[in-house]
Design a protein around this motif. Sequence first.
Motif, PDB file in Angstrom:
ATOM      1  N   TYR A  33      39.652  64.588  26.933  1.00  0.00           N
ATOM      2  CA  TYR A  33      39.493  63.231  28.178  1.00  0.00           C
ATOM      3  C   TYR A  33      39.079  61.729  27.781  1.00  0.00           C
ATOM      4  O   TYR A  33      39.944  60.758  28.270  1.00  0.00           O
ATOM      5  CB  TYR A  33      39.482  64.119  29.251  1.00  0.00           C
ATOM      6  CG  TYR A  33      40.228  62.766  30.382  1.00  0.00           C
ATOM      7  CD1 TYR A  33      41.028  62.556  30.589  1.00  0.00           C
ATOM      8  CD2 TYR A  33      38.345  61.782  31.561  1.00  0.00           C
ATOM      9  CE1 TYR A  33      41.653  61.580  31.220  1.00  0.00           C
ATOM     10  CE2 TYR A  33      39.621  60.229  31.590  1.00  0.00           C
ATOM     11  CZ  TYR A  33      40.459  60.332  31.975  1.00  0.00           C
ATOM     12  OH  TYR A  33      41.241  59.507  33.132  1.00  0.00           O
ATOM     13  N   LEU A  34      37.866  61.850  27.780  1.00  0.00           N
ATOM     14  CA  LEU A  34      37.314  60.609  27.223  1.00  0.00           C
ATOM     15  C   LEU A  34      38.128  59.987  25.880  1.00  0.00           C
ATOM     16  O   LEU A  34      38.447  58.549  25.612  1.00  0.00           O
ATOM     17  CB  LEU A  34      35.763  60.460  27.379  1.00  0.00           C
ATOM     18  CG  LEU A  34      35.314  60.407  28.397  1.00  0.00           C
ATOM     19  CD1 LEU A  34      33.856  60.918  27.941  1.00  0.00           C
ATOM     20  CD2 LEU A  34      35.428  59.458  29.052  1.00  0.00           C
ATOM     21  N   GLY A  37      41.964  59.978  26.310  1.00  0.00           N
ATOM     22  CA  GLY A  37      43.130  59.689  27.730  1.00  0.00           C
ATOM     23  C   GLY A  37      43.946  60.914  28.205  1.00  0.00           C
ATOM     24  O   GLY A  37      44.991  59.878  29.483  1.00  0.00           O
ATOM     25  N   ASP A  38      44.085  61.870  27.989  1.00  0.00           N
ATOM     26  CA  ASP A  38      44.563  62.737  28.656  1.00  0.00           C
ATOM     27  C   ASP A  38      44.885  63.046  29.923  1.00  0.00           C
ATOM     28  O   ASP A  38      43.819  64.022  29.992  1.00  0.00           O
ATOM     29  CB  ASP A  38      45.703  63.060  27.459  1.00  0.00           C
ATOM     30  CG  ASP A  38      46.388  64.711  27.912  1.00  0.00           C
ATOM     31  OD1 ASP A  38      46.995  64.273  29.038  1.00  0.00           O
ATOM     32  OD2 ASP A  38      47.408  64.997  27.228  1.00  0.00           O
ATOM     33  N   PRO A  39      45.876  63.343  30.959  1.00  0.00           N
ATOM     34  CA  PRO A  39      45.165  63.277  31.961  1.00  0.00           C
ATOM     35  C   PRO A  39      45.444  65.245  32.545  1.00  0.00           C
ATOM     36  O   PRO A  39      44.026  66.015  32.870  1.00  0.00           O
ATOM     37  CB  PRO A  39      45.454  63.132  33.255  1.00  0.00           C
ATOM     38  CG  PRO A  39      46.515  61.670  32.588  1.00  0.00           C
ATOM     39  CD  PRO A  39      46.369  62.322  31.016  1.00  0.00           C
ATOM     40  N   TRP A  42      41.357  66.658  31.855  1.00  0.00           N
ATOM     41  CA  TRP A  42      40.234  66.309  32.895  1.00  0.00           C
ATOM     42  C   TRP A  42      40.865  67.519  33.829  1.00  0.00           C
ATOM     43  O   TRP A  42      39.467  67.800  34.785  1.00  0.00           O
ATOM     44  CB  TRP A  42      40.712  64.900  33.334  1.00  0.00           C
ATOM     45  CG  TRP A  42      40.368  64.871  34.903  1.00  0.00           C
ATOM     46  CD1 TRP A  42      40.424  64.440  35.792  1.00  0.00           C
ATOM     47  CD2 TRP A  42      38.593  63.727  34.611  1.00  0.00           C
ATOM     48  NE1 TRP A  42      39.404  64.258  37.070  1.00  0.00           N
ATOM     49  CE2 TRP A  42      38.548  63.964  36.295  1.00  0.00           C
ATOM     50  CE3 TRP A  42      37.457  63.879  34.091  1.00  0.00           C
ATOM     51  CZ2 TRP A  42      37.312  63.899  36.569  1.00  0.00           C
ATOM     52  CZ3 TRP A  42      36.228  63.452  34.264  1.00  0.00           C
ATOM     53  CH2 TRP A  42      36.513  63.717  35.965  1.00  0.00           C
ATOM     54  N   ALA A 108      45.288  61.245  36.498  1.00  0.00           N
ATOM     55  CA  ALA A 108      43.704  60.425  36.091  1.00  0.00           C
ATOM     56  C   ALA A 108      43.170  59.701  36.883  1.00  0.00           C
ATOM     57  O   ALA A 108      43.815  59.354  38.008  1.00  0.00           O
ATOM     58  CB  ALA A 108      44.308  59.481  34.814  1.00  0.00           C
ATOM     59  N   LEU A 111      38.011  55.014  36.627  1.00  0.00           N
ATOM     60  CA  LEU A 111      36.482  54.868  35.720  1.00  0.00           C
ATOM     61  C   LEU A 111      35.433  55.880  36.049  1.00  0.00           C
ATOM     62  O   LEU A 111      34.590  55.860  35.756  1.00  0.00           O
ATOM     63  CB  LEU A 111      37.009  53.227  35.497  1.00  0.00           C
ATOM     64  CG  LEU A 111      36.026  53.644  34.066  1.00  0.00           C
ATOM     65  CD1 LEU A 111      36.032  53.671  32.802  1.00  0.00           C
ATOM     66  CD2 LEU A 111      35.773  51.632  33.457  1.00  0.00           C
ATOM     67  N   ALA A 114      35.649  58.725  36.469  1.00  0.00           N
ATOM     68  CA  ALA A 114      35.694  59.730  35.126  1.00  0.00           C
ATOM     69  C   ALA A 114      34.144  59.843  33.974  1.00  0.00           C
ATOM     70  O   ALA A 114      33.474  61.053  33.789  1.00  0.00           O
ATOM     71  CB  ALA A 114      36.402  59.129  33.932  1.00  0.00           C
TER      72      ALA A 114
END
Length: 152
Positions: A33-34, A37-39, A42, A108, A111, A114
């Motif tokens: 994910y980090l 960036g695709d939720p 997550w 998402a 920040l 996450a």
Amino acid sequence: MNGLKLMGHPLHPAVVHFPVAGWSAALVTDVLYLALGDPAWWNLSRWLLVIGCVTALGAMTAGFTDFVALPSGGPASRRALRHLSLMSAAWTLYAVDLLVRLLGSPGAPSLLLAAGGVALTAAGFAALLAGAHVGAQLVYDLGVGQTGKKSG
């Protein structure tokens, strides 16, 4: 050693693989994910945390029955208490991680969420590794759960 058994074999070592796999995979999907960036990664982490936390309850139950069957005061019981403490810490970290994710909004994460989730996953993984190491010492060094070996 008494405790929960399946066909004469201790149940705890057989079932610990499920939470270990779920929690280990959650760390991988958090990193993905980090990186990407695709939720979806997550959300997959959240499900892996659910699997790990739920299956760990069975593993912890089986392990606790093995723990209470050990002779008290010996090296195995002291090491088993350390294993129990580390694995309980891991479960707690992962459970808090899961709660943080469930309380966040779908999709998402922010920040802050996450970063907090990944930090909890990493801390849980560190406790998991330490606890697994002590568990391996119980089996391989002290013979706990092995047929024909004393566990003192």
